[in-house]
Write a protein that holds these residues in place. Structure first.
Motif, PDB file in Angstrom:
ATOM      1  N   SER A 163       0.801  -1.225   0.000  1.00 57.65           N
ATOM      2  CA  SER A 163       0.000   0.000   0.000  1.00 57.65           C
ATOM      3  C   SER A 163       0.829   1.268   0.000  1.00 57.65           C
ATOM      4  O   SER A 163       0.481   2.228  -0.678  1.00 57.65           O
ATOM      5  CB  SER A 163      -0.982  -0.013   1.171  1.00 57.65           C
ATOM      6  OG  SER A 163      -0.276  -0.079   2.372  1.00 57.65           O
ATOM      7  N   GLN A 210       2.387   1.949  -3.354  1.00 59.17           N
ATOM      8  CA  GLN A 210       1.295   2.073  -4.313  1.00 59.17           C
ATOM      9  C   GLN A 210       0.672   3.470  -4.279  1.00 59.17           C
ATOM     10  O   GLN A 210       0.452   4.087  -5.325  1.00 59.17           O
ATOM     11  CB  GLN A 210       0.226   1.037  -3.998  1.00 59.17           C
ATOM     12  CG  GLN A 210      -0.774   0.843  -5.075  1.00 59.17           C
ATOM     13  CD  GLN A 210      -1.824  -0.137  -4.633  1.00 59.17           C
ATOM     14  OE1 GLN A 210      -2.982   0.197  -4.559  1.00 59.17           O
ATOM     15  NE2 GLN A 210      -1.425  -1.352  -4.340  1.00 59.17           N
ATOM     16  N   TRP A 233      -3.194  -2.611  -8.990  1.00 63.77           N
ATOM     17  CA  TRP A 233      -4.010  -1.525  -8.437  1.00 63.77           C
ATOM     18  C   TRP A 233      -3.438  -0.124  -8.586  1.00 63.77           C
ATOM     19  O   TRP A 233      -4.144   0.851  -8.368  1.00 63.77           O
ATOM     20  CB  TRP A 233      -4.297  -1.787  -6.958  1.00 63.77           C
ATOM     21  CG  TRP A 233      -5.236  -2.919  -6.735  1.00 63.77           C
ATOM     22  CD1 TRP A 233      -4.942  -4.135  -6.203  1.00 63.77           C
ATOM     23  CD2 TRP A 233      -6.636  -2.967  -7.058  1.00 63.77           C
ATOM     24  NE1 TRP A 233      -6.067  -4.924  -6.166  1.00 63.77           N
ATOM     25  CE2 TRP A 233      -7.113  -4.226  -6.694  1.00 63.77           C
ATOM     26  CE3 TRP A 233      -7.511  -2.038  -7.624  1.00 63.77           C
ATOM     27  CZ2 TRP A 233      -8.437  -4.606  -6.872  1.00 63.77           C
ATOM     28  CZ3 TRP A 233      -8.830  -2.410  -7.808  1.00 63.77           C
ATOM     29  CH2 TRP A 233      -9.279  -3.693  -7.441  1.00 63.77           C
ATOM     30  N   ASN A 245      -5.779   3.297  -8.823  1.00 67.40           N
ATOM     31  CA  ASN A 245      -5.764   4.359  -7.820  1.00 67.40           C
ATOM     32  C   ASN A 245      -5.284   5.671  -8.416  1.00 67.40           C
ATOM     33  O   ASN A 245      -5.750   6.741  -8.015  1.00 67.40           O
ATOM     34  CB  ASN A 245      -4.881   3.954  -6.636  1.00 67.40           C
ATOM     35  CG  ASN A 245      -5.586   2.930  -5.765  1.00 67.40           C
ATOM     36  OD1 ASN A 245      -6.798   2.943  -5.646  1.00 67.40           O
ATOM     37  ND2 ASN A 245      -4.823   2.024  -5.184  1.00 67.40           N
ATOM     38  N   SER A 265      -7.854   0.282   0.412  1.00 66.50           N
ATOM     39  CA  SER A 265      -6.715  -0.616   0.205  1.00 66.50           C
ATOM     40  C   SER A 265      -6.362  -1.337   1.509  1.00 66.50           C
ATOM     41  O   SER A 265      -5.784  -2.425   1.477  1.00 66.50           O
ATOM     42  CB  SER A 265      -5.518   0.124  -0.386  1.00 66.50           C
ATOM     43  OG  SER A 265      -4.906   0.914   0.586  1.00 66.50           O
ATOM     44  N   GLY A 303      -6.230  -5.071   1.353  1.00 68.48           N
ATOM     45  CA  GLY A 303      -4.866  -5.550   1.563  1.00 68.48           C
ATOM     46  C   GLY A 303      -4.737  -6.519   2.728  1.00 68.48           C
ATOM     47  O   GLY A 303      -3.990  -7.488   2.654  1.00 68.48           O
ATOM     48  N   LYS A 344     -13.417   0.250  -5.318  1.00 78.40           N
ATOM     49  CA  LYS A 344     -12.715  -1.014  -5.528  1.00 78.40           C
ATOM     50  C   LYS A 344     -13.556  -2.238  -5.184  1.00 78.40           C
ATOM     51  O   LYS A 344     -14.322  -2.211  -4.242  1.00 78.40           O
ATOM     52  CB  LYS A 344     -11.515  -1.022  -4.594  1.00 78.40           C
ATOM     53  CG  LYS A 344     -10.211  -1.341  -5.261  1.00 78.40           C
ATOM     54  CD  LYS A 344      -9.181  -1.472  -4.181  1.00 78.40           C
ATOM     55  CE  LYS A 344      -8.007  -0.574  -4.486  1.00 78.40           C
ATOM     56  NZ  LYS A 344      -6.892  -0.867  -3.613  1.00 78.40           N
TER      57      LYS A 344
END
Lengths: 342, 307
Positions: free
Chosen positions: A106, A109, A193, A197, A246, A250, B306
């Motif tokens: 994360s 990211q 991802w 994002n 996330s 995650g 998401k």
């Protein structure tokens, strides 16, 4: 009348007709108006009750019972399942791996997505091409991504180690060692991802009033300074949103570590076994649904803790005092300018 | 802070301010705080990002088109695809994992969930956006709140439920939980709220249309653009879904991701075969992406969530 079409009162058909005798049709029509809204929203609530709310609560019930996959419900055991799970070294290994993979995926990211978004926000040629290009990995199933990356990161026959070898770097135990395997798995998550994002950030960036940047430019702020003083603070709600989603995703990571080798147990010494993998192992390999439910509850707790923690941190970081002050100053300048322009 | 006058600004900030003022007069939208085209560095970095996006897929094709021996000899595949792609695809379809059936299963699940999510979400969204009824506000808040609940955590009891219903191993066990989503309801509520004028609904009601008829012939057509996007997202989510299908479907009626897992477990030495399976699972969505990628980008930028 509680139920009617908005905003005009009396839109119901029963009022349109002369009030002779209330026939069956009118009664039916009134019922139609009254009941329909509830009828239309009911599929969601019914389904959510069955597949969302009930399982969530029932998990608690299952977790305090002995519950075998094949035999079904057994005796009430209190918190024995929890104490069993908490006493297992594998649970703590799973916790460590989950947190490590989560952080490795994360943090880079969000940073990468912000940078990519800032670049996409520039006045690019062929905008759609770049945006689509960045999004492409999103349509690839995590399972497929994991198979491909697992091959690229293979310890002996993998491309990445071969490339490193050509550069004179010793092969890395991408499957054998703890941290490298976490990096490899995190890279799969990031692959899928980051672009997604970035687009969410891009949308938020485009909603920032351009005047703010103009004013900052007039004040002589560099683009980098503008990014930190205007863009980041203005993105705060979106950042909170991205970070919370996330976190929820995650911490539940399963597909990528499951497919990282063909056995799906998280490595021979559980180097990359995550909590959800452990949940699966307890429930469907050892066939103990009670213990699996206990793990589910612990994971739920973990997600809540992290969501709150993240929320607090994000608020802190992006509301750092001088940044908002710069943004405010810029806003003031604009207003002033507009006033004098009139 | 005192307000600087326009001449003062033009003097101090010089060209760029003057230019942006000119642009603004002409009505040209400013981007990124600067109206300049970005320099080559931006294109270079973005280019590298896209290479990163495409490379793993290209790598898959390279492996899927070579034979096992070549793969074993060279960890770095030659950049030109080998000639074995077709052979490997045939081989993977002839293997004892039934990829035809898995592909069909994936299509059934994805189409069924997309259709049902679109229908029920539009129905509920229409109700929330355009009809007034007691408890509307709190119920909508509740719907939104459920989006934050990680439903994956309910897998254990959900499995027990499906077992009781006798649906383990049945595609319905995957379709049923995904038939309507909180996200879908929220998405359609947002859209219909702004896209569907009350006048249209009233006109239909005055003409004597029943509530459902009004929904069917007024709201549903109006919802089409948002519905298409919702269908797209649901389709992708369904196609890539693995955890729940792998638990509840078992090995008898796998969807494609589950079949890939079986393929890997059974043929883990035969990389070319596995990569051929990956190619098969990826191609449909790549096609969807090529056709509807623009809409996908627009959908995410409109605030997609998401999962």
């Amino acid at each position: 009348m509680a139920t009617q079409l908005a905003p005009t009162r009396g839109a119901a058909p029963s009022r349109q007709r002369p009030p002779r005798k209330i026939g069956f049709r009118q009664t039916l029509g009134r019922w139609d108006v009254k009941v329909s809204p509830y009828l239309y929203i009911s599929p969601f609530f019914i389904l959510f009750a069955i597949v969302g709310l009930f399982p969530l609560l029932y998990t608690g019930y299952v977790s305090v019972h002995e519950w075998s996959l094949l035999g079904g419900k057994g005796d009430y055991v209190g918190f024995e399942n929890f104490s069993f799970v908490l006493g297992q070294p594998n649970f703590w290994t799973g916790l460590r791996n989950t947190l490590s993979i989560f952080l490795l995926s994360s943090v880079p990211q969000v940073i990468a997505a912000l940078i990519i978004a800032a670049m996409l926000d520039a006045n690019l040629r062929a905008k759609t091409f770049w945006r689509m290009g960045v999004l492409l990995p999103y349509v690839v199933a995590p399972v497929a991504v994991a198979l491909v990356f697992s091959k690229m990161f293979a310890d002996e026959s993998g491309m990445i180690n071969a490339v490193l070898g050509n550069l004179g770097i010793d092969p890395i135990g991408w499957h054998k060692d703890v941290l490298p395997s976490h990096i490899a798995i995190a890279s799969m998550v990031n692959f899928r991802w980051t672009g997604y994002n970035a687009l969410i950030f891009l949308a938020a960036m485009q909603a920032i009033p351009r005047d703010l940047y103009e004013a900052a430019t007039l004040d002589g702020a560099s683009r980098v300074r503008q990014f930190f003083a205007i863009t980041i603070p203005m993105l705060r709600p979106t950042m909170i949103f991205v970070i919370i989603t996330s976190t929820i995703g995650g911490l539940q990571i399963y597909d990528e570590p499951r497919m990282y080798d063909q056995l799906g147990q998280g490595g021979n010494s559980r180097q990359w076994m995550t909590i959800t993998l452990y949940l699966y192992e307890l429930g469907w390999r050892q066939r103990d649904l009670g213990r699996a439910a206990a793990v589910a509850w612990l994971l739920f707790l973990l997600i809540i803790i992290f969501a709150i923690l993240n929320f607090a941190i994000t608020r802190r970081i992006s509301s750092a005092d001088d940044m908002t002050r710069t943004a405010k100053k810029a806003r003031k300048a604009i207003k002033a300018r507009e006033r004098s322009a009139r | 802070m005192s307000a600087p006058s326009i001449p003062f600004i033009e003097q101090t900030a010089g060209k760029s301010a003057a230019r942006s003022a000119r642009r603004r007069r002409k009505g040209v939208a400013l981007a990124g705080g600067s109206d300049r085209r970005p320099g080559w560095v931006t294109y270079l970095v973005l280019g590298l990002v896209i290479v990163g996006s495409v490379f793993p897929l290209y790598f898959t094709v390279l492996l899927a088109s070579s034979d096992a021996q070549t793969i074993a000899q060279n960890p770095i595949p030659s950049p030109i695809p080998g000639g074995q792609l077709w052979d490997n695809l045939v081989r993977v379809y002839q293997s004892d994992i039934d990829l035809w059936q898995a592909t069909l299963n994936s299509i059934i699940v994805a189409v069924a969930t997309s259709a049902s999510v679109v229908f029920f979400s539009t129905l509920a969204g229409y109700s929330f956006a355009k009809l007034r009824f007691k408890g509307r506000g709190p119920l909508l808040v509740f719907v939104i709140a459920t989006m934050a609940v990680p439903t994956q955590l309910g897998v254990v009891p959900l499995f027990i439920v499906m077992k009781e219903l006798g649906l383990v191993g049945n595609l319905m066990a995957v379709i049923l939980p995904g038939m309507v989503t909180a996200f879908g309801v929220f998405w359609m509520t947002q859209y219909l709220d702004s896209a569907l004028p009350y006048e249209l609904i009233e006109a239909a009601r005055v003409d004597g249309a029943s509530m459902f008829r009004t929904f069917w012939s007024i709201a549903l057509p109006a919802a089409r653009p948002a519905a298409a996007m919702l269908a797209l997202f649901t389709f992708i989510a369904s196609w890539t879904n693995f955890f729940w299908p792998s638990i509840v479907l078992g090995t008898q009626t796998p969807t494609l991701p589950v079949a890939l897992q079986l393929l890997q477990a059974g043929f883990f030495k035969d990389i070319a075969l596995i990569m051929a399976g990956v190619v098969i699972s990826v191609i449909p969505l790549i096609l969807v992406f090529l056709v509807a990628g623009r809409q996908l980008v627009a959908g995410i930028m409109q605030g997609a969530v998401k999962g």
